[in-house]
Design an enzyme around this catalytic site. Structure first.
Site, PDB file in Angstrom:
ATOM      1  N   ARG A  88       0.823  -1.205   0.000  1.00 44.06           N
ATOM      2  CA  ARG A  88       0.000   0.000   0.000  1.00 44.06           C
ATOM      3  C   ARG A  88       0.863   1.264   0.000  1.00 44.06           C
ATOM      4  O   ARG A  88       2.083   1.185   0.112  1.00 44.06           O
ATOM      5  CB  ARG A  88      -0.938  -0.043   1.203  1.00 44.06           C
ATOM      6  CG  ARG A  88      -1.980  -1.168   1.118  1.00 44.06           C
ATOM      7  CD  ARG A  88      -2.723  -1.354   2.420  1.00 44.06           C
ATOM      8  NE  ARG A  88      -3.356  -0.108   2.861  1.00 44.06           N
ATOM      9  CZ  ARG A  88      -3.803   0.073   4.110  1.00 44.06           C
ATOM     10  NH1 ARG A  88      -3.691  -0.895   5.014  1.00 44.06           N
ATOM     11  NH2 ARG A  88      -4.371   1.214   4.434  1.00 44.06           N
ATOM     12  N   HIS A 118       5.218 -14.712   5.153  1.00 42.97           N
ATOM     13  CA  HIS A 118       3.895 -15.321   5.219  1.00 42.97           C
ATOM     14  C   HIS A 118       2.935 -14.544   6.117  1.00 42.97           C
ATOM     15  O   HIS A 118       3.240 -14.263   7.274  1.00 42.97           O
ATOM     16  CB  HIS A 118       3.940 -16.752   5.789  1.00 42.97           C
ATOM     17  CG  HIS A 118       5.162 -17.533   5.459  1.00 42.97           C
ATOM     18  ND1 HIS A 118       5.304 -18.217   4.278  1.00 42.97           N
ATOM     19  CD2 HIS A 118       6.306 -17.748   6.148  1.00 42.97           C
ATOM     20  CE1 HIS A 118       6.484 -18.822   4.273  1.00 42.97           C
ATOM     21  NE2 HIS A 118       7.111 -18.548   5.388  1.00 42.97           N
ATOM     22  N   TYR A 121       1.148  -8.484   8.714  1.00 44.65           N
ATOM     23  CA  TYR A 121       0.796  -7.087   8.453  1.00 44.65           C
ATOM     24  C   TYR A 121       1.859  -6.186   9.059  1.00 44.65           C
ATOM     25  O   TYR A 121       2.162  -6.279  10.256  1.00 44.65           O
ATOM     26  CB  TYR A 121      -0.569  -6.728   9.048  1.00 44.65           C
ATOM     27  CG  TYR A 121      -0.838  -5.232   8.979  1.00 44.65           C
ATOM     28  CD1 TYR A 121      -1.051  -4.614   7.750  1.00 44.65           C
ATOM     29  CD2 TYR A 121      -0.824  -4.444  10.124  1.00 44.65           C
ATOM     30  CE1 TYR A 121      -1.258  -3.244   7.672  1.00 44.65           C
ATOM     31  CE2 TYR A 121      -1.031  -3.072  10.053  1.00 44.65           C
ATOM     32  CZ  TYR A 121      -1.249  -2.480   8.817  1.00 44.65           C
ATOM     33  OH  TYR A 121      -1.448  -1.128   8.739  1.00 44.65           O
ATOM     34  N   ALA A 135       5.764 -15.945  10.289  1.00 44.89           N
ATOM     35  CA  ALA A 135       4.377 -16.023   9.829  1.00 44.89           C
ATOM     36  C   ALA A 135       3.417 -15.484  10.889  1.00 44.89           C
ATOM     37  O   ALA A 135       3.594 -15.712  12.086  1.00 44.89           O
ATOM     38  CB  ALA A 135       4.014 -17.472   9.504  1.00 44.89           C
ATOM     39  N   ASN A 141      -0.583  -0.929  14.942  1.00 42.84           N
ATOM     40  CA  ASN A 141      -0.223   0.475  14.785  1.00 42.84           C
ATOM     41  C   ASN A 141      -1.351   1.451  15.112  1.00 42.84           C
ATOM     42  O   ASN A 141      -1.111   2.654  15.195  1.00 42.84           O
ATOM     43  CB  ASN A 141       0.252   0.734  13.351  1.00 42.84           C
ATOM     44  CG  ASN A 141      -0.783   0.344  12.307  1.00 42.84           C
ATOM     45  OD1 ASN A 141      -1.471  -0.664  12.443  1.00 42.84           O
ATOM     46  ND2 ASN A 141      -0.905   1.128  11.260  1.00 42.84           N
ATOM     47  N   TYR A 142      -2.562   0.960  15.336  1.00 37.28           N
ATOM     48  CA  TYR A 142      -3.716   1.846  15.521  1.00 37.28           C
ATOM     49  C   TYR A 142      -4.452   1.490  16.802  1.00 37.28           C
ATOM     50  O   TYR A 142      -4.857   0.340  16.997  1.00 37.28           O
ATOM     51  CB  TYR A 142      -4.650   1.725  14.313  1.00 37.28           C
ATOM     52  CG  TYR A 142      -5.820   2.677  14.314  1.00 37.28           C
ATOM     53  CD1 TYR A 142      -5.638   4.045  14.468  1.00 37.28           C
ATOM     54  CD2 TYR A 142      -7.116   2.201  14.145  1.00 37.28           C
ATOM     55  CE1 TYR A 142      -6.716   4.913  14.457  1.00 37.28           C
ATOM     56  CE2 TYR A 142      -8.202   3.060  14.127  1.00 37.28           C
ATOM     57  CZ  TYR A 142      -7.994   4.426  14.291  1.00 37.28           C
ATOM     58  OH  TYR A 142      -9.067   5.290  14.283  1.00 37.28           O
ATOM     59  N   SER A 160       7.128 -16.236  14.852  1.00 32.80           N
ATOM     60  CA  SER A 160       5.772 -16.334  14.299  1.00 32.80           C
ATOM     61  C   SER A 160       4.702 -15.949  15.315  1.00 32.80           C
ATOM     62  O   SER A 160       4.848 -16.176  16.518  1.00 32.80           O
ATOM     63  CB  SER A 160       5.516 -17.765  13.818  1.00 32.80           C
ATOM     64  OG  SER A 160       6.387 -18.097  12.773  1.00 32.80           O
ATOM     65  N   ARG A 195       4.537 -15.103  26.898  1.00 32.81           N
ATOM     66  CA  ARG A 195       3.434 -16.024  26.612  1.00 32.81           C
ATOM     67  C   ARG A 195       2.678 -16.312  27.901  1.00 32.81           C
ATOM     68  O   ARG A 195       3.252 -16.282  28.989  1.00 32.81           O
ATOM     69  CB  ARG A 195       3.942 -17.354  26.050  1.00 32.81           C
ATOM     70  CG  ARG A 195       4.731 -17.260  24.770  1.00 32.81           C
ATOM     71  CD  ARG A 195       5.307 -18.628  24.406  1.00 32.81           C
ATOM     72  NE  ARG A 195       6.173 -18.558  23.238  1.00 32.81           N
ATOM     73  CZ  ARG A 195       7.156 -19.406  23.017  1.00 32.81           C
ATOM     74  NH1 ARG A 195       7.405 -20.375  23.894  1.00 32.81           N
ATOM     75  NH2 ARG A 195       7.895 -19.310  21.936  1.00 32.81           N
TER      76      ARG A 195
END
Length: 201
Positions: A88, A118, A121, A135, A141-142, A160, A195
């Site tokens: 984009r 993979h 975003y 992956a 970011n928002y 991942s 985690r």
């Protein structure tokens, strides 16, 4: 009667012939779409079903794989993009990068020899050189009000299914364990794992 589709088909044919004469390989050109201002250097390969919108520049030796969608993006030499990648506006991909299937990048810079292979975003992010993003990673970011920036240093490994909650800065040569949620800065040469505890009943 003005027929946009007929005029556009003629214009697309002109663009394709121009690129072919410049040494671009376009596989099944009738399935791909190019903007009037698309810039493609020689030795680029465009696979079938690629959509290139406004303000895209692609340097020599790069391959754009099938079903990728590009807009407002500069791609440097010898990169592999796609298949099914979405780049984009305000995105810069530097040399020798791999941007793989179902990866979306927006308003970001990706350093040399970086791999985002993979299902990830990357938005509002500066990614360093020789970074590996696993992956299912996302840069968060928002927050519903404003967009914040993520910085990832050189030679870092993002495991991942990691979420990086911006604003956040990851140093050089950092390793982040798979499945981590990172909301604090990580200094260089550290290992970070976050985690929940596994419970088996």
């Amino acid at each position: 009667l003005f027929d946009f589709n007929k005029v556009d088909a003629l214009f697309q044919n002109r663009l394709v012939n121009k690129f072919l004469n410049q040494g671009v390989l376009i596989k099944k050109p009738e399935t791909s779409y190019f903007s009037y201002d698309t810039k493609i250097k020689k030795k680029v390969i465009i696979e079938p079903n690629v959509n290139i919108r406004n303000n895209v520049s692609i340097k020599s030796g790069t391959k754009i794989k099938s079903y990728s969608d590009l807009e407002g993006t500069t791609i440097d030499e010898n990169c592999s993009i796609g298949p099914h990648a979405r780049l984009r506006p305000n995105t810069k991909i530097n040399k020798n990068c791999k941007i793989g299937n179902y990866v979306e990048i927006k308003n970001s810079t990706v350093g040399n020899k970086t791999s985002i292979s993979h299902l990830s975003y990357v938005g509002d992010t500066k990614v360093g050189n020789e970074v590996n993003i696993g992956a299912g990673c996302i840069t968060c970011n928002y927050d519903g009000v404003k967009k914040s920036k993520t910085i990832i240093g050189d030679s870092s490994f993002i495991g991942s299914n990691t979420s990086l909650i911006a604003p956040v800065k990851i140093g050089n040569n950092v390793k982040i364990g798979a499945g981590s949620v990172i909301n604090k800065d990580i200094s260089s040469n550290k290992l970070a794992i976050r985690r929940s505890k596994l419970k088996i009943y």
